[in-house]
Scaffold this motif. Structure first.
Motif, PDB file in Angstrom:
ATOM      1  N   LEU A 394       0.829  -1.202   0.000  1.00 54.80           N
ATOM      2  CA  LEU A 394       0.000   0.000   0.000  1.00 54.80           C
ATOM      3  C   LEU A 394       0.870   1.263   0.000  1.00 54.80           C
ATOM      4  O   LEU A 394       0.598   2.221  -0.710  1.00 54.80           O
ATOM      5  CB  LEU A 394      -0.929   0.002   1.216  1.00 54.80           C
ATOM      6  CG  LEU A 394      -2.002  -1.101   1.259  1.00 54.80           C
ATOM      7  CD1 LEU A 394      -2.783  -1.037   2.559  1.00 54.80           C
ATOM      8  CD2 LEU A 394      -2.964  -0.961   0.094  1.00 54.80           C
ATOM      9  N   ARG A 395       1.907   1.254   0.813  1.00 55.38           N
ATOM     10  CA  ARG A 395       2.766   2.441   0.906  1.00 55.38           C
ATOM     11  C   ARG A 395       3.484   2.687  -0.421  1.00 55.38           C
ATOM     12  O   ARG A 395       3.691   3.834  -0.817  1.00 55.38           O
ATOM     13  CB  ARG A 395       3.779   2.273   2.033  1.00 55.38           C
ATOM     14  CG  ARG A 395       3.133   2.275   3.411  1.00 55.38           C
ATOM     15  CD  ARG A 395       4.160   2.073   4.500  1.00 55.38           C
ATOM     16  NE  ARG A 395       5.015   3.239   4.651  1.00 55.38           N
ATOM     17  CZ  ARG A 395       6.126   3.265   5.393  1.00 55.38           C
ATOM     18  NH1 ARG A 395       6.492   2.184   6.053  1.00 55.38           N
ATOM     19  NH2 ARG A 395       6.840   4.357   5.474  1.00 55.38           N
ATOM     20  N   SER A 396       3.863   1.608  -1.107  1.00 57.94           N
ATOM     21  CA  SER A 396       4.579   1.759  -2.373  1.00 57.94           C
ATOM     22  C   SER A 396       3.679   2.379  -3.440  1.00 57.94           C
ATOM     23  O   SER A 396       4.145   2.732  -4.512  1.00 57.94           O
ATOM     24  CB  SER A 396       5.107   0.409  -2.856  1.00 57.94           C
ATOM     25  OG  SER A 396       4.050  -0.334  -3.443  1.00 57.94           O
ATOM     26  N   ARG A 397       2.375   2.491  -3.131  1.00 57.58           N
ATOM     27  CA  ARG A 397       1.452   3.139  -4.066  1.00 57.58           C
ATOM     28  C   ARG A 397       1.089   4.551  -3.605  1.00 57.58           C
ATOM     29  O   ARG A 397       0.128   5.148  -4.100  1.00 57.58           O
ATOM     30  CB  ARG A 397       0.178   2.298  -4.215  1.00 57.58           C
ATOM     31  CG  ARG A 397       0.431   0.879  -4.742  1.00 57.58           C
ATOM     32  CD  ARG A 397       1.199   0.891  -6.065  1.00 57.58           C
ATOM     33  NE  ARG A 397       1.383  -0.434  -6.633  1.00 57.58           N
ATOM     34  CZ  ARG A 397       2.571  -0.967  -6.900  1.00 57.58           C
ATOM     35  NH1 ARG A 397       3.696  -0.321  -6.596  1.00 57.58           N
ATOM     36  NH2 ARG A 397       2.651  -2.158  -7.462  1.00 57.58           N
ATOM     37  N   GLY A 398       1.819   5.062  -2.611  1.00 59.50           N
ATOM     38  CA  GLY A 398       1.622   6.455  -2.212  1.00 59.50           C
ATOM     39  C   GLY A 398       0.745   6.644  -0.981  1.00 59.50           C
ATOM     40  O   GLY A 398       0.515   7.772  -0.553  1.00 59.50           O
ATOM     41  N   ILE A 399       0.228   5.534  -0.427  1.00 56.26           N
ATOM     42  CA  ILE A 399      -0.663   5.638   0.739  1.00 56.26           C
ATOM     43  C   ILE A 399       0.206   5.704   1.998  1.00 56.26           C
ATOM     44  O   ILE A 399       1.092   4.862   2.182  1.00 56.26           O
ATOM     45  CB  ILE A 399      -1.606   4.414   0.776  1.00 56.26           C
ATOM     46  CG1 ILE A 399      -2.489   4.426  -0.489  1.00 56.26           C
ATOM     47  CG2 ILE A 399      -2.436   4.408   2.043  1.00 56.26           C
ATOM     48  CD1 ILE A 399      -3.237   3.140  -0.739  1.00 56.26           C
ATOM     49  N   ASP A 400      -0.034   6.703   2.873  1.00 54.68           N
ATOM     50  CA  ASP A 400       0.883   6.835   4.010  1.00 54.68           C
ATOM     51  C   ASP A 400       0.696   5.701   5.017  1.00 54.68           C
ATOM     52  O   ASP A 400      -0.307   4.984   5.005  1.00 54.68           O
ATOM     53  CB  ASP A 400       0.809   8.232   4.652  1.00 54.68           C
ATOM     54  CG  ASP A 400      -0.491   8.494   5.379  1.00 54.68           C
ATOM     55  OD1 ASP A 400      -0.952   7.625   6.129  1.00 54.68           O
ATOM     56  OD2 ASP A 400      -1.039   9.593   5.182  1.00 54.68           O
ATOM     57  N   ALA A 401       1.682   5.555   5.884  1.00 56.28           N
ATOM     58  CA  ALA A 401       1.746   4.381   6.745  1.00 56.28           C
ATOM     59  C   ALA A 401       0.515   4.249   7.650  1.00 56.28           C
ATOM     60  O   ALA A 401      -0.021   3.147   7.823  1.00 56.28           O
ATOM     61  CB  ALA A 401       3.025   4.425   7.586  1.00 56.28           C
TER      62      ALA A 401
ATOM     63  N   GLU B  74       6.107   5.779   0.606  1.00 57.92           N
ATOM     64  CA  GLU B  74       4.981   6.560   0.081  1.00 57.92           C
ATOM     65  C   GLU B  74       5.446   7.869  -0.564  1.00 57.92           C
ATOM     66  O   GLU B  74       4.889   8.304  -1.573  1.00 57.92           O
ATOM     67  CB  GLU B  74       3.917   6.816   1.148  1.00 57.92           C
ATOM     68  CG  GLU B  74       4.376   7.458   2.431  1.00 57.92           C
ATOM     69  CD  GLU B  74       4.761   6.433   3.508  1.00 57.92           C
ATOM     70  OE1 GLU B  74       5.319   5.375   3.152  1.00 57.92           O
ATOM     71  OE2 GLU B  74       4.498   6.709   4.692  1.00 57.92           O
ATOM     72  N   ALA B  77       6.633   7.042  -4.017  1.00 60.10           N
ATOM     73  CA  ALA B  77       5.507   6.831  -4.932  1.00 60.10           C
ATOM     74  C   ALA B  77       4.921   8.171  -5.360  1.00 60.10           C
ATOM     75  O   ALA B  77       4.586   8.374  -6.529  1.00 60.10           O
ATOM     76  CB  ALA B  77       4.436   5.972  -4.264  1.00 60.10           C
ATOM     77  N   ARG B  78       4.793   9.083  -4.399  1.00 67.35           N
ATOM     78  CA  ARG B  78       4.196  10.395  -4.715  1.00 67.35           C
ATOM     79  C   ARG B  78       5.116  11.216  -5.616  1.00 67.35           C
ATOM     80  O   ARG B  78       4.649  12.057  -6.380  1.00 67.35           O
ATOM     81  CB  ARG B  78       3.917  11.153  -3.417  1.00 67.35           C
ATOM     82  CG  ARG B  78       2.812  10.510  -2.612  1.00 67.35           C
ATOM     83  CD  ARG B  78       2.767  11.057  -1.212  1.00 67.35           C
ATOM     84  NE  ARG B  78       1.817  10.306  -0.407  1.00 67.35           N
ATOM     85  CZ  ARG B  78       1.614  10.522   0.877  1.00 67.35           C
ATOM     86  NH1 ARG B  78       2.303  11.465   1.515  1.00 67.35           N
ATOM     87  NH2 ARG B  78       0.739   9.803   1.541  1.00 67.35           N
ATOM     88  N   ALA B 106      -4.039   9.776  -3.038  1.00 70.02           N
ATOM     89  CA  ALA B 106      -2.873  10.100  -2.206  1.00 70.02           C
ATOM     90  C   ALA B 106      -1.809  10.777  -3.070  1.00 70.02           C
ATOM     91  O   ALA B 106      -1.201  11.781  -2.677  1.00 70.02           O
ATOM     92  CB  ALA B 106      -2.322   8.833  -1.549  1.00 70.02           C
ATOM     93  N   VAL B 107      -1.602  10.232  -4.262  1.00 68.92           N
ATOM     94  CA  VAL B 107      -0.586  10.778  -5.162  1.00 68.92           C
ATOM     95  C   VAL B 107      -1.026  12.138  -5.719  1.00 68.92           C
ATOM     96  O   VAL B 107      -0.253  13.094  -5.766  1.00 68.92           O
ATOM     97  CB  VAL B 107      -0.296   9.767  -6.299  1.00 68.92           C
ATOM     98  CG1 VAL B 107       0.535  10.396  -7.400  1.00 68.92           C
ATOM     99  CG2 VAL B 107       0.422   8.538  -5.726  1.00 68.92           C
ATOM    100  N   LEU B 163      -1.280   5.516 -11.822  1.00 70.80           N
ATOM    101  CA  LEU B 163      -0.418   6.434 -11.056  1.00 70.80           C
ATOM    102  C   LEU B 163       0.531   7.244 -11.954  1.00 70.80           C
ATOM    103  O   LEU B 163       1.134   8.205 -11.496  1.00 70.80           O
ATOM    104  CB  LEU B 163       0.375   5.656  -9.997  1.00 70.80           C
ATOM    105  CG  LEU B 163      -0.495   4.953  -8.934  1.00 70.80           C
ATOM    106  CD1 LEU B 163       0.376   4.190  -7.944  1.00 70.80           C
ATOM    107  CD2 LEU B 163      -1.373   5.945  -8.179  1.00 70.80           C
TER     108      LEU B 163
END
Lengths: 441, 256
Positions: A394-401, B74, B77-78, B106-107, B163
């Motif tokens: 999930l984090r690797s897709r930009g979602i924070d921890a 994260e 990714a962003r 999120a991104v 993304l």
């Protein structure tokens, strides 16, 4: 453990004397008489300590050491329904609101809708149906429970739900129990009696919430009698404040071919103990028990269930889940009893706990007591933490921890929501769950 | 330069895997990293994505001139770094559509763009799904749960399409794919190639490179890049094997 500075029996007896003087004039004679017989039983049963095996997991010291004074209900009190409870009020559902045990007409909607469902104050139903008196006064000495008797000893009034034979509705009946939780430590005794007639169907929701942030000892009791071939879906939600000690007993007596699903959601309270008993007392009766606990901080939640297979071909399915964070603790004790003549019993129990902190803990104790051959009983328990691979994904897709943890925690819990038939109930519970998760994670 | 890896050393559980890897990738380029099992290909991919337990002991990685290794997964990714997983993770109880939308928002939020609501998102998603020829029903299912190998890899490329990363690292995206799935996955990747972004395609076999034609090919062995060249290096490897690559280059013929 702080030392107990007085004998609980003496303290409760003294409070009972003062309390009855205050409320005797205002209560139904049946309830008045019940209070007297019940306080006598409380004295003879006595209060448990942690040395009693059944109560080992619950720290009752605060119940004994805090000078909880019984709340004197004030039917005219101006109250506003608190926010978490508001989530569960759907405009078209019958609603009965009780403040410190007393029915509040102004906040309630109890239509006589022609579906054969009656919702009212217990005192009113006692005048109309002898069955409610019998349910109220039923007492099984072999299963004496001092807190169930203590509820009767301090009873003023309660809720009654009746469904006529062959009648019923899919629209849930909502019972909202509010404790004022103000003006010093308070002791409240919410009580509910439910009788579902033969072949009837009922959806029932009970919510316990606090009005203030004061300390409360909620000693609740619900007795449900399901006649043959009736169906019930029962949802209970605890959202009381953290200063609440909630000790609760729910008994469901099931006759032939009746089916019951109970869903218990514990989202609040400081110390919670829920005793749930299903007695399958008719051939082919079926019970499904679901529970979800969300505990953080230093909260303690005990779920103690007992399923009694008393007749042949009865079935039970039990699934509880706990989400435990901080230094909180969830204990589950699940007893399944198969009586000698209950052949072809099918009983399954699975418990799963998710620990979210290094100091969170969970304990599971299955207790199978099988006195018959030709039965099928299975049980299993798991305890785990969030999957680090899923968190990284999930984090690797930009979602924070934090958000990733909340998403995975909700995913763990969502199965318990999916079991509920009514859509707005599922949505309300999901909203509440996600709100609580944002506070924890 | 979009990505500059300089003398990168990394260990897993105290065991050195990468031993001085140096590599530069510019925008608009596709680089293939080839190497035998255990050469450090997946370690490189995971270090770039920021996975725990991969410890960088020496060297640096600059992404658009910034220290990539100092960013959380994260943040990377962003900032536009994307890893297509070799083994996509199954997440029961989280719908694929919800996951994709949460990730996209999120991104977008980090990039100062407005978040998309469920309806706008579905509209946005439609074209992306066609790109990877994915069955709509997989959107309502839990993330990767019960997906076939091919569906999981398509789902990775779908996430990449959603993304819109600047640097995509594809970790053995071809493993376990039949020829049809490989064609679809490669088609998706090719459609996402542009002059602004770059891709690092990590693979054991030359096969994938028939579909995703690289600008540069690097041979990774024992934690270091031992040969680099154009796409013909991949064919040579296929013919001669990694032992050939290990021997000292006879001339600089293969090294462009």
């Amino acid at each position: 453990m702080a030392p107990v500075t007085f004998e609980p029996v003496d303290a409760f007896t003294a409070r009972h004397r003062d309390f009855t003087r205050e409320v005797d004039g205002a209560t139904h004679p049946v309830i008045q008489a019940l209070r007297e017989s019940a306080i006598a039983r409380v004295s003879s049963i006595g209060f448990p300590t942690r040395k009693h095996e059944e109560w080992r997991t619950t720290d009752l010291t605060p119940v004994y050491a805090t000078p909880f004074s019984p709340a004197i209900p004030d039917p005219g009190s101006a109250v506003e329904i608190p926010l978490p409870a508001k989530l569960f009020l759907e405009a078209s559902s019958p609603l009965a609101v009780f403040v410190d045990g007393i029915f509040v007409t102004r906040l309630s909607r109890t239509p006589t809708d022609g579906h054969g469902v009656t919702v009212s104050a217990l005192s009113r139903m006692l005048d109309e149906s002898g069955d409610f008196r019998a349910l109220l006064e039923s007492y099984d000495e072999s299963r004496a429970d001092v807190f169930a008797e203590l509820n009767s000893a301090f009873l003023v009034d309660g809720a009654a739900v009746q469904v006529e034979d062959g009648k019923g509705s899919d629209r849930p009946v909502v019972l909202l129990h509010l404790s004022t939780a103000a003006g010093g430590p308070r002791h409240v005794s919410p009580r509910t009696a439910v009788i579902a007639g033969r072949g009837s169907r009922l959806r029932l929701v009970e919510i316990h919430a606090s009005l203030g942030d004061g300390r409360t000892f909620t000693n609740a009791r619900t007795d449900i009698s399901l006649h043959a071939e009736s169906t019930m879906e029962y949802v209970r939600v605890l959202v009381e404040n953290e200063g609440t000690i909630h000790i609760d007993r729910t008994s469901v007596l099931q006759e032939t071919e009746s089916t019951a699903a109970t869903h218990s959601f514990v989202f609040g309270g400081g110390t919670v103990r829920h005793n749930l008993v299903h007695t399958l007392d008719g051939e082919g009766a079926e019970a499904r028990l679901f529970g979800l606990v969300l505990a953080d901080g230093r909260r303690r939640v005990d779920n103690v269930t007992r399923i009694e297979h008393a007749r042949p071909s009865t079935r039970s399915f039990e699934r509880y889940k706990g989400i435990v964070a901080g230094e909180a603790r969830h204990s589950f004790t699940g007893r399944i009893v198969v009586r000698p003549d209950a052949a072809k019993t099918d009983a399954r129990q699975t418990i799963a706990n998710l620990l979210l902190g290094a100091r969170a803990s969970a304990e599971v104790k299955p207790q199978l007591e099988i006195l018959s051959d030709d039965v099928r009983c299975t049980h299993g328990a798991t305890v785990g933490r969030l999957d680090p691979d899923a968190l990284f994904y999930l984090r690797s897709r930009g979602i924070d921890a934090d958000e990733a943890q909340r998403i995975l925690t909700r995913a763990f819990a969502v199965e318990m929501l999916d079991e509920i038939g009514e859509e707005w109930m599922r949505r309300s519970l999901d909203t509440l769950l996600q709100d609580r998760l944002r506070r924890i994670l | 330069m979009l990505l500059e890896i300089r003398n990168l050393h990394a260990s897993v559980e105290g065991k050195p895997i990468l031993k001085g890897l140096t590599l530069s990738v510019d925008a608009g380029e596709v680089h293939a990293i080839m190497g035998p099992n255990g050469s450090g290909k997946s370690t490189l991919a995971n270090v770039l994505a920021g996975r725990d337990h991969y410890e960088v002991t020496e060297g640096e990685v600059l992404y658009r001139g910034r220290n990539l290794l100092g960013m959380s997964p994260e943040e990377r990714a962003r900032e536009g770094v994307f890893l297509a997983f070799q083994y996509p993770v199954e997440i029961p109880g989280v719908s694929n559509a919800y996951f994709l939308r949460t990730a996209l928002n999120a991104v977008r939020k980090a990039r100062g763009l407005e978040e998309l609501d469920a309806l706008d998102f579905l509209e946005f998603l439609r074209g992306k799904i066609e790109l990877v020829e994915m069955d709509d029903s997989l959107l309502q299912r839990s993330v990767n749960e019960g997906f076939s190998g091919g569906e999981k890899k398509r789902n990775e490329i779908l996430q990449m399409a959603v993304l819109e990363p600047t640097l995509a690292v594809l970790d053995e995206t071809d493993s376990g794919l039949d020829i049809d799935a490989l064609r679809v996955v490669a088609g998706g990747v090719n459609a996402l190639r542009s002059a602004e972004n770059a891709m690092l395609v990590v693979t054991h076999y030359q096969r994938l490179l028939n579909y995703i034609v690289p600008d540069r090919v690097h041979v990774l062995f024992d934690g270091r890049i031992i040969r680099s060249g154009d796409k013909t290096l991949a064919f040579r490897l296929e013919e001669e094997g990694y032992d050939w690559a290990k021997s000292p280059p006879e001339t600089n013929r293969a090294v462009a």
